[in-house]
Design a protein around this motif. Structure first.
Motif, short mmCIF file in Angstrom:
data_model
loop_
_atom_site.label_atom_id
_atom_site.label_comp_id
_atom_site.label_asym_id
_atom_site.label_seq_id
_atom_site.Cartn_x
_atom_site.Cartn_y
_atom_site.Cartn_z
N MET A 65 0.82 -1.20 0.00
CA MET A 65 0.00 0.00 0.00
C MET A 65 0.86 1.26 0.00
O MET A 65 0.46 2.29 -0.53
N VAL A 66 2.05 1.16 0.58
CA VAL A 66 2.97 2.30 0.52
C VAL A 66 3.34 2.56 -0.93
O VAL A 66 3.28 3.70 -1.42
N GLU A 67 3.68 1.48 -1.65
CA GLU A 67 4.02 1.60 -3.08
C GLU A 67 2.85 2.19 -3.87
O GLU A 67 3.02 3.08 -4.69
N TYR A 68 1.66 1.66 -3.60
CA TYR A 68 0.46 2.13 -4.29
C TYR A 68 0.25 3.62 -4.05
O TYR A 68 0.08 4.40 -5.00
N GLY A 69 0.29 4.03 -2.80
CA GLY A 69 0.03 5.44 -2.46
C GLY A 69 1.05 6.36 -3.11
O GLY A 69 0.70 7.40 -3.69
N LYS A 70 2.32 5.95 -3.04
CA LYS A 70 3.39 6.79 -3.60
C LYS A 70 3.25 6.88 -5.11
O LYS A 70 3.43 7.95 -5.70
N GLN A 71 2.95 5.75 -5.72
CA GLN A 71 2.85 5.73 -7.19
C GLN A 71 1.72 6.64 -7.67
O GLN A 71 1.88 7.43 -8.61
N MET A 72 0.57 6.54 -7.02
CA MET A 72 -0.57 7.39 -7.41
C MET A 72 -0.21 8.85 -7.22
O MET A 72 -0.49 9.70 -8.07
N ALA A 73 0.42 9.15 -6.09
CA ALA A 73 0.76 10.55 -5.78
C ALA A 73 1.75 11.10 -6.79
O ALA A 73 1.54 12.17 -7.37
N GLU A 74 2.83 10.33 -7.01
CA GLU A 74 3.91 10.82 -7.89
C GLU A 74 3.46 10.91 -9.34
O GLU A 74 3.74 11.88 -10.04
N THR A 75 2.77 9.85 -9.80
CA THR A 75 2.44 9.78 -11.22
C THR A 75 1.24 10.63 -11.59
O THR A 75 1.21 11.21 -12.67
N HIS A 76 0.27 10.72 -10.69
CA HIS A 76 -0.99 11.36 -11.09
C HIS A 76 -1.32 12.65 -10.36
O HIS A 76 -2.07 13.46 -10.87
N LEU A 77 -0.78 12.80 -9.16
CA LEU A 77 -1.24 13.95 -8.38
C LEU A 77 -0.29 15.13 -8.42
O LEU A 77 -0.72 16.27 -8.36
N VAL A 78 1.00 14.88 -8.51
CA VAL A 78 1.94 16.01 -8.45
C VAL A 78 2.79 16.17 -9.71
O VAL A 78 3.63 17.06 -9.77
N SER A 79 2.58 15.32 -10.71
CA SER A 79 3.45 15.42 -11.87
C SER A 79 2.99 16.50 -12.84
O SER A 79 3.71 16.86 -13.75
N MET A 80 1.79 17.02 -12.61
CA MET A 80 1.22 18.10 -13.41
C MET A 80 1.29 17.85 -14.92
O MET A 80 1.92 18.61 -15.66
N PRO A 81 0.66 16.75 -15.37
CA PRO A 81 0.59 16.53 -16.81
C PRO A 81 -0.45 17.48 -17.40
O PRO A 81 -1.23 18.08 -16.65
#
Ligand code: FE2
Ligand code: FE2
Length: 348
Positions: A325-341
């Motif tokens: 779940m740590v991996e999941y949370g980090k991945q969602m945050a990094e890839t979708h929430l803060v990468s500003m696509p």
């Protein structure tokens, strides 16, 4: 009113609650608008759209609905609703007022509760002051109670006298810990920390223990003032109460609490009084919920009553141990929430 297997309907539970509260429940919806029921109270911080009217009665569901299983809880949340569904409860009775969507996972009751065929009753101010349990747990017997101190509905002040077995402030702290079964919560937290591998995990009740903010463990206790800071109790109210009851030697604040630098504590120290912060709001389910649940069981022996008890913990992100779940949370945050696509189609 009777219906179903048990012969008991939501209306019978409402009748029972009206008996328990000595007639304070809303039995007719006209009471909500007519201003005739003093326990229909608006609670507001004056934030637009965020106020709530407490309606001690049936808030959602059909009076004629059969009832076999009832859950008694403090605060309605999506977790409570989901647990109630899993337990096949017919009715939830909560102490604190509910608000559409806020208490039901962000969606209206009307969309959510019918899925699980749940009816909903709230009580709150209508339940306050009906039993002396809160004061007994804190080691005193109430002599007088004002549930509207200073003219503020819900601003409760108890004036009490220490129980014979309570001589000192230390006796009160030991009594609270013993009565509430603090050792069980300590063991439970230790086990949870070990099982989860999260040594820094904290739990609401244990993080907020009863403690002394003025006076010492040996300070004698006889005349007690007991109030609840979150209900609107002010320093002015405390000064008035101390004028009314000059014999006071001990002040207890519970449910909510104040910190060491609060003017209540300064006033207590200035006057040489003992100041104790007692049980926190997270155990009101035991203080108020349990008596209510047993009262319902006594009046309606045909139904099965469940205590809906929540347990809230906190852990620093860095210490969350379940790696998936740590991996999941980090991945969602990094890839979708803060990468500003660039603005794209939402994916879930
Ligand atoms: Fe309460
Ligand atoms: Fe409460």
């Amino acid at each position: 009113m009777t219906a179903g297997k048990t012969g008991i309907a939501v209306a019978d539970v409402l009748e029972a609650l009206n008996r328990i509260s000595k007639g304070r429940m809303v039995m007719d919806w006209n009471e909500v608008t007519s201003g005739t029921n003093p326990y229909v109270v608006m609670k507001t911080s004056n934030i637009p759209g965020k106020s709530v009217i407490e309606i001690p009665g049936l808030v959602f569901g059909d009076k004629h609905k059969p009832v076999a299983r009832v859950g008694v809880g403090m605060t309605l949340t999506e977790s409570v609703i989901e647990l109630a569904s899993a337990m096949k409860l017919d009715l939830i009775v909560v102490h604190h007022p509910v608000a559409d969507a806020a208490s039901s996972g962000g969606v209206p009751f009307a969309d959510y509760l019918p899925l699980y065929d749940l009816a909903l009753i709230e009580m709150h101010e209508a339940f306050h002051g009906l039993h002396p349990g809160m004061t007994l747990l804190h080691g005193h017997r109430k002599l007088t109670t004002d549930i509207c101190f200073g003219g503020i509905p819900g601003n409760v002040l108890h004036k009490g006298i220490a129980l014979p077995e309570v001589q000192t402030a230390g006796d009160i702290l030991a009594r609270i810990n013993r009565m509430m079964g603090r050792d069980i919560d300590v063991d439970l937290l230790e086990a949870e920390r070990a099982i989860r591998g999260e040594t820094t995990l904290q739990e609401a009740t244990l993080a907020n223990p009863a403690k002394l903010l003025s006076g010492g463990p040996d300070s004698p206790v006889k005349h007690v003032l007991h109030f609840f800071p979150h209900t609107g109790f002010s320093v002015g109210h405390l000064e008035t109460a101390l004028r009314m009851y000059p014999e006071t030697d001990t002040i207890i604040a519970s449910i909510s609490r104040v910190r060491e630098d609060h003017p209540f504590v300064a006033l207590a120290r200035e006057r040489g009084l003992t100041f104790i912060v007692g049980n926190s709001h997270s155990v009101e389910i035991m203080e108020n919920g349990l008596p209510l649940a047993y009262a319902l069981e006594l009046l309606l022996p045909g139904i099965e009553v469940f205590l809906l008890r929540e347990r809230i913990t906190a852990v620093p992100l860095k210490d969350i141990a379940h790696s998936r779940m740590v991996e999941y949370g980090k991945q969602m945050a990094e890839t979708h929430l803060v990468s500003m696509p660039p603005r794209a189609v939402q994916t879930y």
